[in-house]
Design a protein around this motif. Structure first.
Motif, PDB file in Angstrom:
ATOM      1  N   ILE A  70       0.866  -1.187   0.000  1.00 56.17           N
ATOM      2  CA  ILE A  70       0.000   0.000   0.000  1.00 56.17           C
ATOM      3  C   ILE A  70       0.897   1.230   0.000  1.00 56.17           C
ATOM      4  O   ILE A  70       1.676   1.448   0.921  1.00 56.17           O
ATOM      5  CB  ILE A  70      -0.923   0.021   1.248  1.00 56.17           C
ATOM      6  N   TRP A  71       0.796   2.029  -1.031  1.00 53.94           N
ATOM      7  CA  TRP A  71       1.662   3.193  -1.184  1.00 53.94           C
ATOM      8  C   TRP A  71       0.818   4.432  -1.447  1.00 53.94           C
ATOM      9  O   TRP A  71      -0.343   4.319  -1.819  1.00 53.94           O
ATOM     10  CB  TRP A  71       2.638   2.954  -2.345  1.00 53.94           C
ATOM     11  N   ASP A 109      -5.124   3.786  -9.787  1.00 45.98           N
ATOM     12  CA  ASP A 109      -4.898   4.911  -8.894  1.00 45.98           C
ATOM     13  C   ASP A 109      -5.544   6.163  -9.461  1.00 45.98           C
ATOM     14  O   ASP A 109      -5.526   6.387 -10.673  1.00 45.98           O
ATOM     15  CB  ASP A 109      -3.387   5.131  -8.723  1.00 45.98           C
ATOM     16  N   ARG A 246      -5.463   3.360   2.356  1.00 43.83           N
ATOM     17  CA  ARG A 246      -4.274   4.168   2.626  1.00 43.83           C
ATOM     18  C   ARG A 246      -4.410   4.949   3.927  1.00 43.83           C
ATOM     19  O   ARG A 246      -3.436   5.114   4.672  1.00 43.83           O
ATOM     20  CB  ARG A 246      -4.032   5.126   1.452  1.00 43.83           C
ATOM     21  N   LYS A 249      -3.723   2.549   6.779  1.00 44.81           N
ATOM     22  CA  LYS A 249      -2.289   2.316   6.928  1.00 44.81           C
ATOM     23  C   LYS A 249      -1.607   3.530   7.531  1.00 44.81           C
ATOM     24  O   LYS A 249      -0.776   3.407   8.434  1.00 44.81           O
ATOM     25  CB  LYS A 249      -1.657   1.987   5.577  1.00 44.81           C
TER      26      LYS A 249
END
Length: 303
Positions: A70-71, A109, A246, A249
Motif C-alpha cells: 500500500i503506497w 490509482d 491508505r 495504513k
C-alpha cells in the motif's frame, strides 16, 4: 502512453525547475539522504506562495522496486532551523517506478496523475537519469489527465472547462475534507501553470483538436470517449476503497497523524479540532467523531 512532445517536455522541465526557498531545498536534501532517494518532489500551496508556514509537502521517490504493498508511505517531520523557525513537512514515499506507472494511468490509482498535473518542483535528484524519469512521469500525468478531461468535459469549451470537469470528478472519487468547488480554487491560484497546458498535453497524447480563440474542441470518436470513460469508471469505483485503505495504513505509520489531520481540516473548513491524548494515540478511532463534527459544521455553515 504517447511519447512526450518536445514542447510539452520543455514546459514540464521549466516548471520542475521552479525556484524554492533554500530551507526547502535543504530539507529535501536531508530527506533524500535519509531515504536513499532517487528524487524528491515538492508540491502544494507552499510551492506557490514560497511560504515556510504550515506544512511542506514532499514526495520521496525511491530507486528499485516498490517496497510497500500500500503506497505511498506517509510520515510527518518537524525540524528546527538555526534561527529557531520550525519547519513542518508531510512526506509521501514510494518507488519512482511505481510513481511512473501510476502517472501513466496503468494502475488503479486516481491520485498521482491528478495531483502531479498540478504544479510541483523537482528539488533533488540523484543523477540525470532519475531527473529524466521524473520528467517523463510528470509528462505522463499531464497526458493521462488531458485524455480524461477531454472525455469528461463538454464537446467544446475553454481549457478551464475541461480541467474543472477533471478535478471535480477526481475529488469526488476520493475521501476529501475540502469544501465543494475546490477545483475552482486550484485553477484560479494556478492559472499561470494551466494556461496553455491542455493543448500541449492533448497533442502529446495523440488526441487531435481544433481551437478557435479560447474554445477548444477535442476530436474524440464515440468509441474513444467510451473507452476512456470505461477506464475511468473502474478507477472511480476503486477510488474510495483505495483511499480508505491508505488512510488506515497511515493511521498506524503516520507519526503525528492527528496533529496533521487537525491542521488540514481547520485550514480547509475553518473547523478547529481539539487534539486530546486519546486522539493523538488513536487517530483512526477518533476519526468517526471528527467526521461527524465536520458534517454538522458544514450543515451549519450552509444554513
Amino acid at each position: 502512453m504517447a511519447s512526450l512532445s518536445p514542447t510539452l517536455q520543455d514546459r514540464i522541465e521549466a516548471r520542475l525547475n521552479a525556484e524554492v526557498d533554500p530551507a526547502v531545498a535543504q530539507f529535501a536534501s536531508s530527506l533524500a539522504e535519509e531515504a536513499g532517494a532517487a528524487a524528491v518532489l515538492f508540491y502544494g500551496s507552499n510551492l506557490r506562495t514560497k511560504s515556510l508556514d504550515g506544512v511542506l509537502d514532499f514526495y520521496i521517490l525511491l530507486p528499485g522496486e516498490q517496497r510497500d504493498l500500500i503506497w505511498p508511505r506517509v510520515s510527518y517531520q518537524e525540524r528546527e532551523e538555526a534561527d529557531g523557525t520550525t519547519l513542518r513537512a508531510k512526506i509521501a514515499t514510494m518507488a519512482l517506478s511505481t510513481f511512473s506507472k501510476a502517472a501513466s494511468g496503468d494502475l488503479l490509482d486516481t491520485t498521482i496523475w491528478a495531483r502531479f498535473v498540478q504544479p510541483s518542483a523537482l528539488v533533488w535528484q540523484a543523477d540525470d537519469a532519475a531527473r529524466a524519469d521524473v520528467i517523463d512521469a510528470i509528462g505522463s500525468a499531464a497526458q493521462t489527465s488531458a485524455r480524461l478531461a477531454a472525455a469528461l468535459g463538454p464537446s467544446s469549451g475553454t481549457a478551464e472547462d475541461y480541467w474543472r470537469a477533471l478535478f471535480r470528478a477526481t475529488y469526488r472519487a476520493e475521501f476529501r475534507v475540502e469544501k465543494a468547488g475546490r477545483e475552482n480554487d486550484i485553477l484560479s491560484v494556478n492559472q499561470d501553470h494551466f494556461t496553455g497546458l491542455l493543448p500541449l498535453a492533448l497533442e502529446a497524447a495523440g488526441i487531435a483538436f481544433s481551437m478557435i480563440d479560447e474554445r477548444l474542441t477535442p476530436s474524440l470518436t464515440a468509441r474513444e470517449r467510451a473507452a476512456t470513460l470505461k477506464w475511468w469508471k473502474r478507477r472511480q469505483r476503486m477510488g474510495k476503497p483505495l483511499n480508505f485503505t491508505r488512510l488506515i495504513k497511515a493511521s498506524t505509520t503516520f507519526e503525528g497523524a492527528a496533529r496533521y489531520a487537525a491542521w488540514k481540516i481547520e485550514r480547509h473548513t475553518g473547523m478547529p479540532v481539539e487534539i486530546t491524548p486519546s486522539r493523538e494515540k488513536y487517530p483512526l478511532l477518533a476519526a468517526p467523531s471528527v467526521l461527524w463534527a465536520l458534517r454538522k459544521h458544514r450543515k451549519k455553515a450552509k444554513s
